[in-house]
Design an enzyme around this catalytic site. Sequence first.
Site, PDB file in Angstrom:
ATOM      1  N   THR A   1      29.947  33.045 -81.091  1.00 17.00           N
ATOM      2  CA  THR A   1      32.102  33.461 -81.060  1.00 17.00           C
ATOM      3  C   THR A   1      31.810  32.382 -79.667  1.00 17.00           C
ATOM      4  O   THR A   1      31.300  31.812 -79.188  1.00 17.00           O
ATOM      5  CB  THR A   1      32.211  34.668 -80.566  1.00 17.00           C
ATOM      6  OG1 THR A   1      31.354  35.058 -79.783  1.00 17.00           O
ATOM      7  CG2 THR A   1      31.744  35.491 -81.610  1.00 17.00           C
ATOM      8  N   GLY A   2      33.672  32.270 -79.370  1.00 18.65           N
ATOM      9  CA  GLY A   2      33.764  31.066 -78.539  1.00 18.65           C
ATOM     10  C   GLY A   2      34.542  30.125 -78.669  1.00 18.65           C
ATOM     11  O   GLY A   2      35.228  29.576 -79.667  1.00 18.65           O
TER      12      GLY A   2
ATOM     13  N   THR B   1      37.366  35.792 -82.258  1.00 18.47           N
ATOM     14  CA  THR B   1      36.184  36.076 -83.054  1.00 18.47           C
ATOM     15  C   THR B   1      35.112  37.772 -83.245  1.00 18.47           C
ATOM     16  O   THR B   1      34.644  38.053 -82.361  1.00 18.47           O
ATOM     17  CB  THR B   1      35.936  35.013 -83.237  1.00 18.47           C
ATOM     18  OG1 THR B   1      36.164  33.630 -82.982  1.00 18.47           O
ATOM     19  CG2 THR B   1      34.421  34.555 -84.555  1.00 18.47           C
TER      20      THR B   1
ATOM     21  N   GLY C   1      35.137  26.859 -80.838  1.00 13.93           N
ATOM     22  CA  GLY C   1      33.989  26.469 -81.653  1.00 13.93           C
ATOM     23  C   GLY C   1      33.929  24.872 -81.905  1.00 13.93           C
ATOM     24  O   GLY C   1      32.564  24.020 -82.049  1.00 13.93           O
TER      25      GLY C   1
ATOM     26  N   ARG D   1      43.830  23.467 -88.329  1.00 10.37           N
ATOM     27  CA  ARG D   1      42.752  23.435 -87.522  1.00 10.37           C
ATOM     28  C   ARG D   1      41.638  24.356 -87.642  1.00 10.37           C
ATOM     29  O   ARG D   1      42.121  26.051 -88.239  1.00 10.37           O
ATOM     30  CB  ARG D   1      43.085  23.379 -85.589  1.00 10.37           C
ATOM     31  CG  ARG D   1      41.663  24.080 -84.682  1.00 10.37           C
ATOM     32  CD  ARG D   1      40.906  24.923 -84.249  1.00 10.37           C
ATOM     33  NE  ARG D   1      40.150  25.581 -83.356  1.00 10.37           N
ATOM     34  CZ  ARG D   1      39.381  25.784 -83.428  1.00 10.37           C
ATOM     35  NH1 ARG D   1      39.416  27.270 -84.116  1.00 10.37           N
ATOM     36  NH2 ARG D   1      38.176  26.781 -82.617  1.00 10.37           N
ATOM     37  N   VAL D   2      40.557  23.464 -87.982  1.00  9.08           N
ATOM     38  CA  VAL D   2      39.183  24.269 -88.397  1.00  9.08           C
ATOM     39  C   VAL D   2      38.223  25.024 -87.289  1.00  9.08           C
ATOM     40  O   VAL D   2      38.141  23.394 -86.582  1.00  9.08           O
ATOM     41  CB  VAL D   2      39.157  24.215 -89.602  1.00  9.08           C
ATOM     42  CG1 VAL D   2      37.610  25.129 -89.704  1.00  9.08           C
ATOM     43  CG2 VAL D   2      39.844  24.674 -90.802  1.00  9.08           C
ATOM     44  N   GLY D   3      37.988  26.080 -86.989  1.00  6.78           N
ATOM     45  CA  GLY D   3      37.068  25.640 -86.235  1.00  6.78           C
ATOM     46  C   GLY D   3      35.549  26.499 -85.930  1.00  6.78           C
ATOM     47  O   GLY D   3      35.681  25.425 -87.448  1.00  6.78           O
ATOM     48  N   ASP D   4      34.479  26.517 -85.803  1.00  5.24           N
ATOM     49  CA  ASP D   4      32.947  26.641 -86.132  1.00  5.24           C
ATOM     50  C   ASP D   4      33.143  28.276 -87.205  1.00  5.24           C
ATOM     51  O   ASP D   4      32.350  28.128 -88.032  1.00  5.24           O
ATOM     52  CB  ASP D   4      32.225  27.365 -85.208  1.00  5.24           C
ATOM     53  CG  ASP D   4      32.635  28.235 -84.336  1.00  5.24           C
ATOM     54  OD1 ASP D   4      34.142  28.482 -84.412  1.00  5.24           O
ATOM     55  OD2 ASP D   4      31.685  29.096 -83.872  1.00  5.24           O
TER      56      ASP D   4
HETATM   57  N1  GLY Z   1      35.230  30.495 -82.833  1.00  8.87           N
HETATM   58  C1  GLY Z   1      36.331  30.442 -82.866  1.00  8.87           C
HETATM   59  C2  GLY Z   1      36.858  29.197 -83.270  1.00  8.87           C
HETATM   60  O1  GLY Z   1      36.526  28.114 -82.036  1.00  8.87           O
HETATM   61  O2  GLY Z   1      37.604  28.732 -83.976  1.00  8.87           O
END
Ligand code: GLY
Length: 369
Positions: free
Chosen positions: A265-266, A214, A268, A242-245
């Site tokens: 980042t990292g 990210t 999510g 799948r949706v992250g942060d």
């Molecule tokens: N921070 C990016 C994700 O987990 O998708």
Amino acid sequence: MVNRRQWIAGAAALPAAAAAQSAQPKNIVISSNNGLRCCARAMEILKTGGDTLDAVIAGVNINEEDPEDTSVGYGGLPNEEGVVELDASLMHGPTRRAGSVASLRNIKYPSKVAKLVMTETDHIMLVGEGALRFAKAYGFPEENLLTEKSRLAWLTWKRSQRDGGGHNNWTDGLDAPAKKGQVPAARLRQQFPHADDETLAWAWDMTVNPPTGTINCLSLNTRGDMSGVTTTSGLAWKIPGRVGDSPIIGAGVYVDQEVGAAGSTGRGEENIRVAGAHTIVENMRHGMPPKEACLDCLKRIARNYGNDPARLAKFDINFYALRKDGVYAGTSLWSGRIRQGKVTRSKFAVNDGGQSRLEDCEYLFERKG
Ligand code: GLY
């Protein structure tokens, strides 16, 4: 009348947020460690008086179109079916508006689409098929975002998976001659004879430690305007959809230019559970300096695991914060990350008008090799 000594004592007693209120804003851009060129590009735009959101979008576009950044845009590592799915969100401080896209396929610049969601719709977030149709309506071409390098890593991962009996349909059959004792590197070399050693080592590392790379980028200009953007291909080998942060306003990015901006980042999933970017901005609103505001958020994540280092060691997450007076911080859960067997110090990128540079992140826990 207040004398000089009393005035200085009074100023020292001001809470950080009030002190920030009186400081002169300046041009500054910060980002995750993959953003050296991003910060430089954004700074160029700030220096010419450009808008803070246009600046950070132009910055992250460099990563979105870079096939070597396998955590963002074109060349991003795909989902478990080999399809690249992108997420992005942004906030524009001066207008307090936001836009976001999630699970967007085949479009190279999700951050640009997120801006159009903000400016050209009455919505804030579009996902999947709807986001794709919207992007095409605005003339974005559909492109295959899976590069040969990312396809190689995906196939490596796919071939590494095993059922309970140690079997995998994506490797040679039960009737194949035995290859007793063959090490993964030799197997990879056989499977991908044209790939160089570095690419094969990287692909194996991505297989064993699926990344959530990210890029987050935050900006402030001399007028006190602030904006932020986060864009990603998300967790490698994720379940489709799948949706992250990153596309979640308040998690991947948050901006309130009366206070500051934050992003992440990292991993999510951890960030969503603490609404990280919003939490950090609120921490700053209540007087915490950027570094403490971020570390507090990391402590909330650690608490979600009962502060158990063995479980926390399985992931990493970074937070970035920029206060309205230009004070900033980059932080990480761990002092470094393990990549290809080595611990590398967590860093973030800064540009305050000269050359972009990397600075060490402040961290919560020391990672031992
Ligand atoms: N921070 C990016 C994700 O987990 O998708």
